[in-house]
Design a protein around this motif. Structure first.
Motif, PDB file in Angstrom:
ATOM      1  N   ASN A  68      10.284 -10.542 -12.127  1.00  0.00           N
ATOM      2  CA  ASN A  68       9.818  -9.396 -11.328  1.00  0.00           C
ATOM      3  C   ASN A  68       9.583  -9.878  -9.896  1.00  0.00           C
ATOM      4  OD1 ASN A  68       6.976 -10.405 -11.187  1.00  0.00           O
ATOM      5  ND2 ASN A  68       7.065 -10.033 -13.394  1.00  0.00           N
ATOM      6  N   ALA A  69       9.257  -8.953  -9.019  1.00  0.00           N
ATOM      7  CA  ALA A  69       9.081  -9.328  -7.612  1.00  0.00           C
ATOM      8  C   ALA A  69       7.802 -10.138  -7.406  1.00  0.00           C
ATOM      9  CB  ALA A  69       9.055  -8.072  -6.743  1.00  0.00           C
ATOM     10  N   THR A  70       6.768  -9.798  -8.152  1.00  0.00           N
ATOM     11  CA  THR A  70       5.509 -10.530  -7.986  1.00  0.00           C
ATOM     12  C   THR A  70       5.664 -11.986  -8.406  1.00  0.00           C
ATOM     13  OG1 THR A  70       4.274  -8.501  -8.357  1.00  0.00           O
ATOM     14  CG2 THR A  70       3.054 -10.552  -8.599  1.00  0.00           C
ATOM     15  N   TYR A  95       1.122  -5.358   0.021  1.00  0.00           N
ATOM     16  CA  TYR A  95       1.028  -4.937  -1.383  1.00  0.00           C
ATOM     17  C   TYR A  95      -0.167  -5.641  -2.039  1.00  0.00           C
ATOM     18  CZ  TYR A  95       2.484  -4.308  -6.243  1.00  0.00           C
ATOM     19  OH  TYR A  95       2.531  -3.992  -7.570  1.00  0.00           O
ATOM     20  N   VAL A 145       9.193  -2.230   3.371  1.00  0.00           N
ATOM     21  CA  VAL A 145       8.715  -0.864   3.086  1.00  0.00           C
ATOM     22  C   VAL A 145       7.559  -1.029   2.102  1.00  0.00           C
ATOM     23  CG1 VAL A 145       9.303   1.368   2.038  1.00  0.00           C
ATOM     24  CG2 VAL A 145      11.033   0.134   3.374  1.00  0.00           C
ATOM     25  N   PRO A 146       6.400  -0.434   2.388  1.00  0.00           N
ATOM     26  CA  PRO A 146       5.267  -0.617   1.472  1.00  0.00           C
ATOM     27  C   PRO A 146       5.428   0.184   0.180  1.00  0.00           C
ATOM     28  CG  PRO A 146       4.573   0.302   3.608  1.00  0.00           C
ATOM     29  CD  PRO A 146       6.059   0.367   3.567  1.00  0.00           C
ATOM     30  N   SER A 147       4.475  -0.028  -0.718  1.00  0.00           N
ATOM     31  CA  SER A 147       4.511   0.657  -2.008  1.00  0.00           C
ATOM     32  C   SER A 147       4.069   2.116  -1.879  1.00  0.00           C
ATOM     33  CB  SER A 147       3.576  -0.102  -2.955  1.00  0.00           C
ATOM     34  OG  SER A 147       3.340   0.610  -4.104  1.00  0.00           O
ATOM     35  N   ASP A 172       8.416  -8.973   2.068  1.00  0.00           N
ATOM     36  CA  ASP A 172       8.444  -8.326   0.757  1.00  0.00           C
ATOM     37  C   ASP A 172       9.405  -7.144   0.868  1.00  0.00           C
ATOM     38  OD1 ASP A 172       8.003  -6.641  -1.375  1.00  0.00           O
ATOM     39  OD2 ASP A 172       5.824  -6.810  -1.338  1.00  0.00           O
ATOM     40  N   CYS A 174      10.717  -5.485  -1.715  1.00  0.00           N
ATOM     41  CA  CYS A 174      10.775  -4.858  -3.039  1.00  0.00           C
ATOM     42  C   CYS A 174      11.242  -3.409  -2.972  1.00  0.00           C
ATOM     43  CB  CYS A 174       9.371  -4.926  -3.633  1.00  0.00           C
ATOM     44  SG  CYS A 174       9.351  -4.728  -5.382  1.00  0.00           S
ATOM     45  N   GLN A 175      10.769  -2.675  -1.948  1.00  0.00           N
ATOM     46  CA  GLN A 175      11.116  -1.253  -1.856  1.00  0.00           C
ATOM     47  C   GLN A 175      12.277  -1.005  -0.892  1.00  0.00           C
ATOM     48  OE1 GLN A 175      10.198   0.814  -3.892  1.00  0.00           O
ATOM     49  NE2 GLN A 175       8.101   0.478  -4.562  1.00  0.00           N
ATOM     50  N   ALA A 195      12.728  -6.656  -6.402  1.00  0.00           N
ATOM     51  CA  ALA A 195      12.840  -6.365  -7.837  1.00  0.00           C
ATOM     52  C   ALA A 195      14.192  -5.726  -8.115  1.00  0.00           C
ATOM     53  CB  ALA A 195      11.725  -5.418  -8.263  1.00  0.00           C
ATOM     54  N   ARG A 197      14.835  -3.524 -10.484  1.00  0.00           N
ATOM     55  CA  ARG A 197      14.796  -2.203 -11.134  1.00  0.00           C
ATOM     56  C   ARG A 197      14.652  -1.025 -10.172  1.00  0.00           C
ATOM     57  NH1 ARG A 197       9.723  -4.210 -11.135  1.00  0.00           N
ATOM     58  NH2 ARG A 197       7.994  -2.803 -10.637  1.00  0.00           N
ATOM     59  N   LYS A 198      14.374  -1.257  -8.909  1.00  0.00           N
ATOM     60  CA  LYS A 198      14.057  -0.139  -8.011  1.00  0.00           C
ATOM     61  C   LYS A 198      15.344   0.397  -7.356  1.00  0.00           C
ATOM     62  CE  LYS A 198       9.334  -1.801  -7.555  1.00  0.00           C
ATOM     63  NZ  LYS A 198       8.551  -0.680  -8.099  1.00  0.00           N
TER      64      LYS A 198
HETATM   65  C1  LIG Z   1       6.025  -3.314  -1.839  1.00  0.00           C
HETATM   66  C2  LIG Z   1       5.959  -3.900  -3.227  1.00  0.00           C
HETATM   67  N1  LIG Z   1       5.847  -5.234  -3.372  1.00  0.00           N
HETATM   68  C3  LIG Z   1       5.810  -5.816  -4.577  1.00  0.00           C
HETATM   69  C4  LIG Z   1       5.837  -5.068  -5.723  1.00  0.00           C
HETATM   70  C5  LIG Z   1       5.739  -5.754  -7.045  1.00  0.00           C
HETATM   71  O1  LIG Z   1       6.934  -5.675  -7.776  1.00  0.00           O
HETATM   72  P1  LIG Z   1       6.947  -6.082  -9.313  1.00  0.00           P
HETATM   73  O2  LIG Z   1       6.255  -4.966 -10.031  1.00  0.00           O
HETATM   74  O3  LIG Z   1       8.393  -6.214  -9.649  1.00  0.00           O
HETATM   75  O4  LIG Z   1       6.224  -7.347  -9.457  1.00  0.00           O
HETATM   76  C6  LIG Z   1       5.937  -3.670  -5.634  1.00  0.00           C
HETATM   77  C7  LIG Z   1       5.968  -2.848  -6.859  1.00  0.00           C
HETATM   78  O5  LIG Z   1       5.990  -1.666  -6.862  1.00  0.00           O
HETATM   79  C8  LIG Z   1       6.001  -3.075  -4.344  1.00  0.00           C
HETATM   80  O6  LIG Z   1       6.105  -1.742  -4.204  1.00  0.00           O
END
Ligand SMILES: Cc1ncc(COP(=O)(O)O)c(C=O)c1O
Length: 376
Positions: A68-70, A95, A145-147, A172, A174-175, A195, A197-198
């Motif tokens: 996963n991204a984390t 995040y 891009v933030p969550s 980051d 991820c988005q 990640a 999956r997004k």
């Molecule tokens: C901006 C951002 N960083 C990191 C993450 C973490 O990703 P993951 O759930 O794959 O660890 C997310 C998850 O939604 C996110 O939106």
């Protein structure tokens, strides 16, 4: 047919991703998982890394896979040799998971974590960055891009500001990977994580990083797994690669990795073709703005395919459930997942709507109609 507007949670996997994974699992069941892995070694050890490097515009030696991204983020950042004399710059859009790691590193080392201010429009204050950057800024961390809201932070411009300085630059993404043109080379960052999956529409349980040579040199992972290391004596082991793969663990879901490979290739083929021209984000934003009582959480001047809003009279959870009952999937963004920004805007939960290339004009119309029914 449902209208899927939750790509920021997980995108819809294309048929070839599902097929390759189903096929992989069937082969594992019939022939054994190790035997199946051997048969697909070319993809698992080489092809998927080449596809990822191509999507991220990064050297192949810099890319690594995680679940996963984390995990990608914490594997790289947690290995940094940071000291109490260093300053770390984060942004109000950090995040929450990344912030927990900064907090732990701060507790352990005493390093100073500082938050880059915003301009009145909600953009990162790049002039403040230009004026305040010094030798003792050890790390700068920016989400592309933030969550919890759709601002696109100017990561390439920030890269140019930071380039003359010794700090490590972490992004980051991820988005953003899969929806925006992301180039590690142009950004000039030392770490970029994401990640599968997004917006890449790969399987769950996949994440990745581009870990550049400067970050690799500044990091000492606590552990090296057996795909990159050999025990050579009672008190010694040797790591036989300097590539980013030394941050990975050896065991993983081969079906998921092959699914990610298929998603990366699908993305490369799709983005080589002209788009439909339908601006789903704008249509969704306009539909929300047209409903009385809604408030868009829309800071900044550049926006991604991720729109969040709140409504004074109807909770985000209720809006999600009511839209779901009408065949429209959106999600509830928790304010405390973007904890330095959303709570300050009075937001503990917001509705998050995240279309993608598969969102048609009919889909956005169905969303608009359903929203008008839910919020009267
Ligand atoms: C901006 C951002 N960083 C990191 C993450 C973490 O990703 P993951 O759930 O794959 O660890 C997310 C998850 O939604 C996110 O939106």
């Amino acid at each position: 047919m449902r209208v899927h507007l939750n790509t920021a949670g997980a995108g819809l996997m294309p048929a070839e991703v599902v097929d390759v994974m189903a096929d992989h699992l069937a082969q594992e069941a019939a022939e054994g998982a190790y035997e199946t892995e051997l048969r697909h070694a070319d993809t698992l050890d080489k092809g998927v890394y080449e596809a990822l490097a191509s999507v991220l515009d990064a050297p192949v030696d810099d890319v690594a896979l995680f679940d996963n991204a984390t995990r990608a983020w914490s594997s790289a950042v947690g290995a940094l040799r940071l000291t109490g004399t260093g300053r770390v710059w984060i942004t109000p859009y950090e995040y929450a998971g990344n912030l927990i790691l900064w907090t732990e590193l701060r507790r352990r080392t005493g390093l100073r974590v500082e938050v880059v201010p915003l301009t009145p429009s909600g953009d990162l204050d790049l002039d403040w960055m230009r004026r305040n950057i010094r030798e003792d800024v050890a790390v700068v961390s920016v989400p592309h891009v933030p969550s919890g809201c759709g601002i696109v932070n100017p990561v390439e411009e920030i890269g140019r500001i930071l380039a003359p300085w010794p700090c490590l630059y972490l992004v980051d993404a991820c988005q953003s990977v899969g929806q925006l043109d992301v180039s590690v080379r142009r950004i000039g960052c030392d770490l970029l994580t994401g990640a599968g999956r997004k917006f890449l529409c790969g399987p769950r349980g996949t994440g990745f990083a581009a870990i550049g040579p400067r970050l690799r040199a500044a990091a000492t992972p606590l552990f090296h797994d057996l795909h990159v290391a050999d025990v050579t004596a009672l008190h010694d082991y040797e790591v036989h690669t300097d590539s980013a793969r030394r941050f990975e663990y050896a065991e993983r879901s081969a079906a998921a990795v092959r699914g990610l490979d298929a998603a990366l290739r699908h993305h490369l083929a799709r983005t080589a073709e002209p788009g439909t021209g339908h601006d789903a984000r704008a249509a969704i934003r306009d539909a929300i703005a047209a409903v009385p009582g809604t408030r868009l959480i829309d800071p900044g001047t550049r926006h991604a395919s991720l729109v969040t809003f709140v409504c004074a009279d109807v909770s985000a959870a209720r809006i999600r459930a009511e839209l779901a009952a009408r065949g429209v999937s959106v999600w509830v963004a928790q304010g405390n997942h973007t904890p330095l920004y959303l709570p300050g805007q009075g937001v503990d939960h917001a509705v998050r709507v995240s279309p993608h290339h598969y969102t048609s004009p009919q889909d956005t119309e169905v969303f608009a109609r359903a929203l008008r029914e839910v919020i009267r």
